[in-house]
Design an enzyme around this catalytic site. Structure first.
Site, PDB file in Angstrom:
ATOM      1  N   GLU A  74      23.248   3.083 -29.926  1.00 46.93           N
ATOM      2  CA  GLU A  74      23.593   1.739 -29.436  1.00 46.93           C
ATOM      3  C   GLU A  74      25.086   1.479 -29.633  1.00 46.93           C
ATOM      4  O   GLU A  74      25.518   0.458 -30.181  1.00 46.93           O
ATOM      5  CB  GLU A  74      22.751   0.672 -30.143  1.00 46.93           C
ATOM      6  CG  GLU A  74      21.286   0.696 -29.766  1.00 46.93           C
ATOM      7  CD  GLU A  74      21.041   0.410 -28.287  1.00 46.93           C
ATOM      8  OE1 GLU A  74      21.993   0.002 -27.583  1.00 46.93           O
ATOM      9  OE2 GLU A  74      19.903   0.597 -27.823  1.00 46.93           O
TER      10      GLU A  74
ATOM     11  N   ASP B  86      -1.365   6.193  15.153  1.00 48.21           N
ATOM     12  CA  ASP B  86      -1.052   4.775  15.345  1.00 48.21           C
ATOM     13  C   ASP B  86      -1.068   4.499  16.844  1.00 48.21           C
ATOM     14  O   ASP B  86      -0.047   4.595  17.522  1.00 48.21           O
ATOM     15  CB  ASP B  86       0.316   4.459  14.744  1.00 48.21           C
ATOM     16  CG  ASP B  86       0.690   2.982  14.889  1.00 48.21           C
ATOM     17  OD1 ASP B  86      -0.213   2.174  15.176  1.00 48.21           O
ATOM     18  OD2 ASP B  86       1.880   2.652  14.720  1.00 48.21           O
TER      19      ASP B  86
ATOM     20  N   GLU C 284      -5.702   4.349  13.168  1.00 48.91           N
ATOM     21  CA  GLU C 284      -5.525   2.922  12.906  1.00 48.91           C
ATOM     22  C   GLU C 284      -6.330   2.110  13.917  1.00 48.91           C
ATOM     23  O   GLU C 284      -6.237   2.330  15.131  1.00 48.91           O
ATOM     24  CB  GLU C 284      -4.045   2.559  12.979  1.00 48.91           C
ATOM     25  CG  GLU C 284      -3.749   1.126  12.564  1.00 48.91           C
ATOM     26  CD  GLU C 284      -2.268   0.825  12.570  1.00 48.91           C
ATOM     27  OE1 GLU C 284      -1.882  -0.255  13.056  1.00 48.91           O
ATOM     28  OE2 GLU C 284      -1.491   1.687  12.095  1.00 48.91           O
TER      29      GLU C 284
ATOM     30  N   ASP D 258       7.444   4.080  15.815  1.00 53.55           N
ATOM     31  CA  ASP D 258       6.053   4.534  15.846  1.00 53.55           C
ATOM     32  C   ASP D 258       5.841   5.830  15.068  1.00 53.55           C
ATOM     33  O   ASP D 258       4.880   5.959  14.303  1.00 53.55           O
ATOM     34  CB  ASP D 258       5.599   4.709  17.299  1.00 53.55           C
ATOM     35  CG  ASP D 258       5.813   3.443  18.120  1.00 53.55           C
ATOM     36  OD1 ASP D 258       5.300   2.384  17.706  1.00 53.55           O
ATOM     37  OD2 ASP D 258       6.507   3.508  19.147  1.00 53.55           O
TER      38      ASP D 258
END
Length: 737
Positions: free
Chosen positions: A362, A517, A589, A712
């Site tokens: 740290e 699709d 789809e 697409d």
């Protein structure tokens, strides 16, 4: 003390006698078959002549005397390294690599499998011209003089300590840093339970920054302990850390005297330093380590943990400590290693010390006067300072180390969790939480995702980039609107690197995943039907086929036309690949028209059955479709309803693509795109057109690719990758036609 001096004198006397014998006899009586510990440290001298003068010759250890141009070729140095150090590092680390190889990869168990039988017969039939006895003696002397230096290094105490450190660390890594009571035992028990997610790995793993801390510490300690032999020992480290292609310029960074690691919160910084310090103390005799942190409360658990580990591994009789300040570890030789602790409020205990490694935990939060004390160790050539810290870039006082980025100083090296190239990407893209160089993985110690980032921003604006990541501020002027999501390097890699799936089909998965699709329109300027066919190659995704299909006219046969296009793509993929695929899993789809989706699935099934009966190609016997239940019924239909998975699917695809895990096959099939352009370039244009749209005060995210083009094929590819990784096999089933 007297016994130690006598032993050293006896050892040096023996080495002098051995050198005298080799010089006098030309090492002609050396055992030509001796091999030490499975390595070729005593590799015999091979008498083969080379037609170059002595000034252009060089000695390659364990190989022989070659032209000095061979010294710069990686193949010879790699062979030398493996022959000299195979038994030290390869046994443990190769075991880790074998466990991490996915099952779909072929495993080569026979070393001779790398060479064809004909090549081996030709190699065995080669006869080399030899030197006469006088020239041979001179070359023997030169060769064995070099080999003796390696033997001297291998038998030195410092080198043995280095190999012990490597062996012990590998055992800890295999056991996930737990359940190791005695490090020197040959049997290592596996952990019964791992607190952090193991991600299906059988052994512990390291974050990249942890491996770099280990490499920095090991390289520097090696350079200090081995002295003149350090350069030769680096060959071993390249084997151990699996970095055979690292140049000398790269490895020089690991020997720098100061290194800064800026790592996000809760990633295992201190967690890793504890076993590293304990192992270094127990392996390197006489090593001196310093550890300092910002407050006393942070030092106490580290002190206790290191002491507990040493006592558990080696017994309490070898460990001594002064409460909260020093831990001492004793060796049988009488030497001791120490680690000294100090907080930034009282650094007097580290003044005047002679450290080899000084860890500053740290470091961004320690007091300024403590920094001055620490920087004083830069003047010690045998000390390396390793700063490890998170960063709060919202304050100058807690981010002073961040200003060291880009330093060209030979003494300093700065390592950040997110590189400069990808910082803008992480800043702009609201769901990115890690650097693409780190393969966008989710660290084991804390899962960072978009939800965690948005939650942090809700509590306090810019808190994620400032406090958790450190090193960047979100520009609110660009929070609204569109932004690109794919990196330029990932796009270039997708375009250029295309592995062949035809020439070598064995490493690839047996199954294909298809996403359709559908779009019912004849307007080529609007959406078309996107089709993506992918397979798996380990953790990568390979695009086998890509279609962007537009209907000539809207008729009652539109569904059959789309189904025929998909079937044509699949049969061509099967035709050019000689090995039969296992299962083709198709998701169609059905959001726009569920009846048409069922009709498309039926047409695909009919066409695939006809191809199978005609035996025109090695068509798979199992073609399955994703099935969904219709509302209010228990009947399942062959279509996929895309609902809220789209954002999740795009997030997953973006991470995989920017990580270089989405590849296009060199033999990609496309019956609709390839007639006009390269399908990969066609897909790339759609990828670059995809943007993330952020709206509203809560930065709601959506993805769009309609602006100026189509999306697409991208949607089809994204969903194909998603279903292959997240949809169970039981969701797919064949249909009867």
């Amino acid at each position: 003390m007297f016994g130690g001096l006598l032993g050293e004198e006896t050892k040096r006397h023996f080495e002098r006698l051995m050198k005298t014998k080799n010089d006098r006899l030309g090492a002609s009586h050396r055992n030509e078959r001796s091999i030490r510990d499975g390595d070729m440290v005593d590799a015999p001298f091979l008498n083969f002549a080379i037609p170059v003068p002595r000034r252009h010759q060089t000695v390659m250890p364990a190989i022989g005397i070659l032209h000095n141009c061979c010294d710069s070729l990686g193949i010879y140095s790699a062979i030398t390294t493996r022959m000299l150090y195979s038994s030290i590092a390869c046994s443990e680390f190769d075991e880790l690599r074998r466990d991490s190889v996915p099952r779909c990869y072929p495993r080569i168990t026979n070393a001779q499998a790398f060479l064809s039988p004909m090549m081996m017969r030709v190699a065995n039939s080669i006869i080399f011209q030899e030197y006469d006895e006088m020239e041979c003696a001179a070359h023997r002397n030169a060769y064995y003089s070099t080999m003796n230096s390696f033997i001297s290094m291998r038998t030195s105490d410092a080198f043995k300590q280095l190999t012990v450190f490597i062996s012990r660390f590998s055992k800890l890594l295999i056991a996930s840093f737990r359940d190791v009571n005695k490090l020197d035992d040959h049997t290592v028990k596996k952990r019964a339970r791992i607190d952090a997610p193991s991600y299906d790995k059988l052994h512990g793993t390291l974050e990249l920054f942890q491996k770099m801390i280990l490499m920095h510490a090991t390289y520097f300690v090696t350079s200090v302990l081995l002295g003149d032999h350090a350069e030769r020992a680096e060959r071993l480290l390249r084997v151990a850390f699996d970095t055979p292609h690292f140049s000398d310029i790269v490895t020089r960074h690991f020997r720098q005297r100061a290194t800064v690691f800026l790592v996000p919160r809760r990633h295992g910084k201190t967690w890793f330093l504890v076993p590293l310090i304990a192992l270094a103390m127990s392996s390197f005799e006489g090593i001196r380590i310093g550890y300092t942190s910002h407050i006393r409360k942070a030092i106490e658990p580290v002190f206790e943990d290191i002491g507990d580990r040493l006592r558990r591994w080696f017994g309490a009789h070898r460990v001594d400590h002064v409460k909260g300040e020093t831990i001492t570890f004793s060796f049988p030789s009488g030497l001791k290693s120490t680690v000294t602790f100090a907080s930034s409020h009282n650094t007097n205990s580290i003044r005047g010390q002679d450290f080899n490694l000084l860890f500053v935990d740290e470091a961004n939060f320690i007091r300024p006067d403590a920094v001055q004390t620490i920087i004083g160790f830069l003047n010690q050539a045998t000390c390396k300072i390793i700063f490890v810290s998170s960063t709060n870039s919202g304050k100058a006082s807690t981010s002073f180390l961040y200003g060291l980025k880009g330093s060209a100083d030979d003494l300093l090296n700065v390592v950040t969790y997110i590189c400069d190239e990808h910082m803008k990407h992480v800043t702009d893209y609201t769901n990115a939480t890690s650097c693409s160089c780190y393969v966008l993985n989710k660290p084991v110690f804390i899962t960072m995702d978009g939800a965690m980032r948005r939650t942090a921003e809700m509590f306090l604006p810019d808190s994620f980039m400032q406090e958790i990541i450190g090193g960047g501020v979100v520009d609110r002027t660009i929070c609204q609107g569109d932004r690109s999501i794919f990196t330029a390097s990932a796009i270039d890699r997708f375009l250029i690197y295309r592995p062949s799936t035809v020439n070598n089909q064995d490493p690839f998965s047996q199954d294909l995943y298809v996403y359709v699709d559908p779009a019912f329109t004849a307007n080529t300027k609007a959406s078309g039907t996107g089709v993506a066919v992918i397979g798996k190659y380990g953790t990568d995704y390979i695009v086998f086929g890509l279609e962007h299909y537009f209907l000539r006219a809207l008729t009652g046969e539109s569904s059959d036309s789309i189904g025929y296009c998909v079937a044509q793509c699949l049969i061509q993929i099967c035709a050019i690949h000689r090995k039969r695929f296992g299962v083709i899993k198709i998701a169609i789809e059905g959001n726009s028209n569920q009846d048409s989706a069922v009709a498309i699935a039926t047409r695909i099934a009919i066409e695939m059955i006809s191809y199978m009966k005609a035996a025109v190609a090695p068509t798979p016997h199992n073609v399955s479709f994703y099935h969904s239940k219709s509302n209010g019924t228990d009947v399942e239909y062959p279509y996929f309803l895309l609902q809220r998975q789209k954002t999740t699917a795009f997030d997953f695809f973006i991470a995989q693509f920017n990580s270089g895990r989405v590849l296009a096959s060199q033999d990609l099939v496309s019956t609709t795109v390839s007639l006009t352009t390269d399908p990969v370039e066609y897909l790339t244009k759609q990828l670059t057109n995809i943007s993330e749209v952020v709206t509203g005060p809560t930065c709601t995210r959506t993805f769009s690719g309609k602006k100026g083009g189509n999306d697409d094929t991208v949607v089809a590819l994204t969903m194909a990758v998603y279903i292959s990784a997240h949809i169970p096999d039981m969701a797919f089933a064949p249909i009867r036609v």
